[in-house]
Scaffold this motif. Structure first.
Motif, PDB file in Angstrom:
ATOM      1  N   ALA A   1      -0.472   2.325  -3.838  1.00  0.00           N
ATOM      2  CA  ALA A   1      -0.249   1.471  -5.004  1.00  0.00           C
ATOM      3  C   ALA A   1      -0.206  -0.021  -4.643  1.00  0.00           C
ATOM      4  N   ILE A   2      -0.261  -0.343  -3.366  1.00  0.00           N
ATOM      5  CA  ILE A   2      -0.254  -1.772  -2.966  1.00  0.00           C
ATOM      6  C   ILE A   2      -1.702  -2.219  -2.856  1.00  0.00           C
ATOM      7  N   ASP A   3      -2.149  -3.030  -3.817  1.00  0.00           N
ATOM      8  CA  ASP A   3      -3.610  -3.161  -3.973  1.00  0.00           C
ATOM      9  C   ASP A   3      -4.294  -3.936  -2.853  1.00  0.00           C
ATOM     10  N   HIS A   4      -3.568  -4.785  -2.145  1.00  0.00           N
ATOM     11  CA  HIS A   4      -4.258  -5.492  -1.058  1.00  0.00           C
ATOM     12  C   HIS A   4      -4.428  -4.646   0.199  1.00  0.00           C
ATOM     13  N   LEU A   5      -3.776  -3.493   0.264  1.00  0.00           N
ATOM     14  CA  LEU A   5      -4.000  -2.600   1.405  1.00  0.00           C
ATOM     15  C   LEU A   5      -5.331  -1.891   1.230  1.00  0.00           C
TER      16      LEU A   5
ATOM     17  N   SER B   1      11.535  -3.121   2.368  1.00  0.00           N
ATOM     18  CA  SER B   1      10.465  -3.429   3.321  1.00  0.00           C
ATOM     19  C   SER B   1       9.101  -3.288   2.649  1.00  0.00           C
ATOM     20  N   LEU B   2       8.964  -2.271   1.792  1.00  0.00           N
ATOM     21  CA  LEU B   2       7.700  -2.109   1.063  1.00  0.00           C
ATOM     22  C   LEU B   2       7.468  -3.301   0.140  1.00  0.00           C
ATOM     23  N   GLU B   3       8.556  -3.839  -0.395  1.00  0.00           N
ATOM     24  CA  GLU B   3       8.444  -5.023  -1.248  1.00  0.00           C
ATOM     25  C   GLU B   3       7.916  -6.222  -0.440  1.00  0.00           C
ATOM     26  N   LYS B   4       8.407  -6.367   0.779  1.00  0.00           N
ATOM     27  CA  LYS B   4       7.892  -7.432   1.666  1.00  0.00           C
ATOM     28  C   LYS B   4       6.401  -7.241   1.934  1.00  0.00           C
TER      29      LYS B   4
END
Ligand code: PLP
Ligand code: SF4
Length: 373
Positions: A221-225, A184-187
């Motif tokens: 680590a998810i840069d668009h967040l 889900s984190l990958e999505k």
């Protein structure tokens, strides 16, 4: 919210094993104060009534809307007992302390005390009134609105609110461990339009600091967040959860944190709860409040005005006043939209603009909450 974290609920062995992961956190040695308080929360209507000097549910038709004992069958064939197995009583001591003894109409008590009206079948009320199940884009992840995704982090809450719209949510379909969350984190990683991640549940602050830290680390680590929003009732019902360690987790995140708490009545915002909100705000974390308009609990202008005043005096901002979501078993809490609008109009005449919440309803398929003006 679904199941009891408890300790000794022999009637629901399946629920216990389902929630083992959280239980193991709760029962581990040297657990923090808030986890002990959660483990010791009240889990029976009889005990709740006894502690307040009230007659047990089923013996006092005024207090509970009941005519007979708790095995009474509703029009849909359920008994209150079977509803309570699904969605048991859960009230932490701190919340209980803010109730007035011997008052069967206490506005905090009425939010958590089961009623035989939960057996009523009402036209227009359903299992999933807000279309949660259609919005799942990955296990445990919902997206209804542009730029924001919501994570069902955990099924448990620290309190069971009888009007809860997610009382029937299939929490067991959500991932549990961080490895299970990975797909889900990958999505989420692939969906670059999402700027804000909302941790919801259940109540995300039921998770211990270590698990939260790991989750926040992944999200960082998810840069668009850009933002992390926490939808939680723990600062209200279990204020000891708001530790410096917890606040540090969010202060140290790359993401801008926002807490959205859930208080419905000014009597909730006293003592340890008021203090927890002030500490959160002073830690630099914006605190917003959402309330649900509830019949006989907070459906007057005076009560709403006092709720808003207390919030702004603590540094928290009234965000939404929700029209009740039509979940089966909660119809007795519904108030008319005309009354809600009148309350908001009157609030506008008494309070600063920033202290008046938006009066909204959630309509499935709409691009955001619908304002009722
Ligand atoms: C209510 C809700 C939000 C948040 O809506 P805001 O108007 O941004 O507060 C986001 N996702 C889901 C699935 C919701 O139900
Ligand atoms: S309203 Fe919130 S805190 Fe209350 S039972 Fe539902 S999810 Fe939990």
């Amino acid at each position: 919210m679904i199941k009891n974290l408890a300790s000794g609920d022999k009637t629901a062995p399946k629920a216990i094993s389902r929630d083992r992961e959280t239980i193991s956190v709760i029962t581990s040695k040297n657990k923090p104060q808030w986890q002990r308080e959660l483990a010791n929360a009240i889990r029976s209507a009889d005990l709740l009534c006894e502690r307040l000097g009230l007659k047990a549910i089923g013996h006092d038709s005024k207090a509970t809307g009941a005519e007979s004992n708790s095995t009474q069958k509703g029009t849909n064939g359920h008994s209150l007992q079977s509803i309570l197995r699904q969605f048991p009583v859960l009230v932490p001591e701190s919340f209980l302390r803010r109730m007035t003894p011997r008052d069967p109409r206490d506005p905090l008590l009425l939010q958590v005390l089961p009623s035989f009206h939960e057996l009523d079948k009402t036209v227009g009320y359903s299992f999933d009134p807000v279309g949660d199940r259609q919005s799942v884009f990955a296990p445990g992840m919902l997206q209804k609105y542009r730029g924001r995704a919501l994570m069902i982090t955990v099924g448990q809450c620290a309190v069971h609110c009888r009007y809860c719209f997610r009382r029937n949510y299939p929490y067991h379909q959500s991932p549990r461990s961080l490895e299970q969350w990975e797909p889900s984190l990958e999505k989420l990683r692939q969906n670059r339009q999402i700027e804000e991640i909302i941790l919801s549940g259940g109540d995300p602050l039921v998770l211990g600091d270590q698990r939260l830290a790991k989750l926040i680390g992944r999200l960082d680590a998810i840069d668009h967040l850009k933002r992390i929003r926490i939808h939680t009732r723990l600062p209200i019902v279990l204020p000891s959860r708001v530790t410096e360690g917890l606040l540090d987790l969010f202060r140290n995140s790359r993401l801008q944190p926002i807490f959205v708490v859930h208080a419905n009545h000014p009597n909730e915002l006293v003592d340890d709860c008021a203090e927890a909100i002030v500490r959160t705000v002073r830690a630099g974390i914006p605190v917003l409040n959402q309330a649900v308009l509830l019949k006989g609990i907070n459906d007057t202008t005076e009560t709403q005005a006092e709720l808003c005043r207390r919030l702004i005096n603590l540094g928290a901002i009234p965000y939404y006043l929700h029209q009740l979501d039509r979940v089966e078993g909660a119809a007795h809490f519904e108030t008319g939209v005309t009354l809600g609008k009148k309350i908001i109009d009157e609030l506008k005449q008494q309070l600063p603009g920033y202290a008046v919440p938006k009066y909204v309803r959630e309509i499935p398929g709409e691009p955001g909450k619908t304002e009722l003006t």
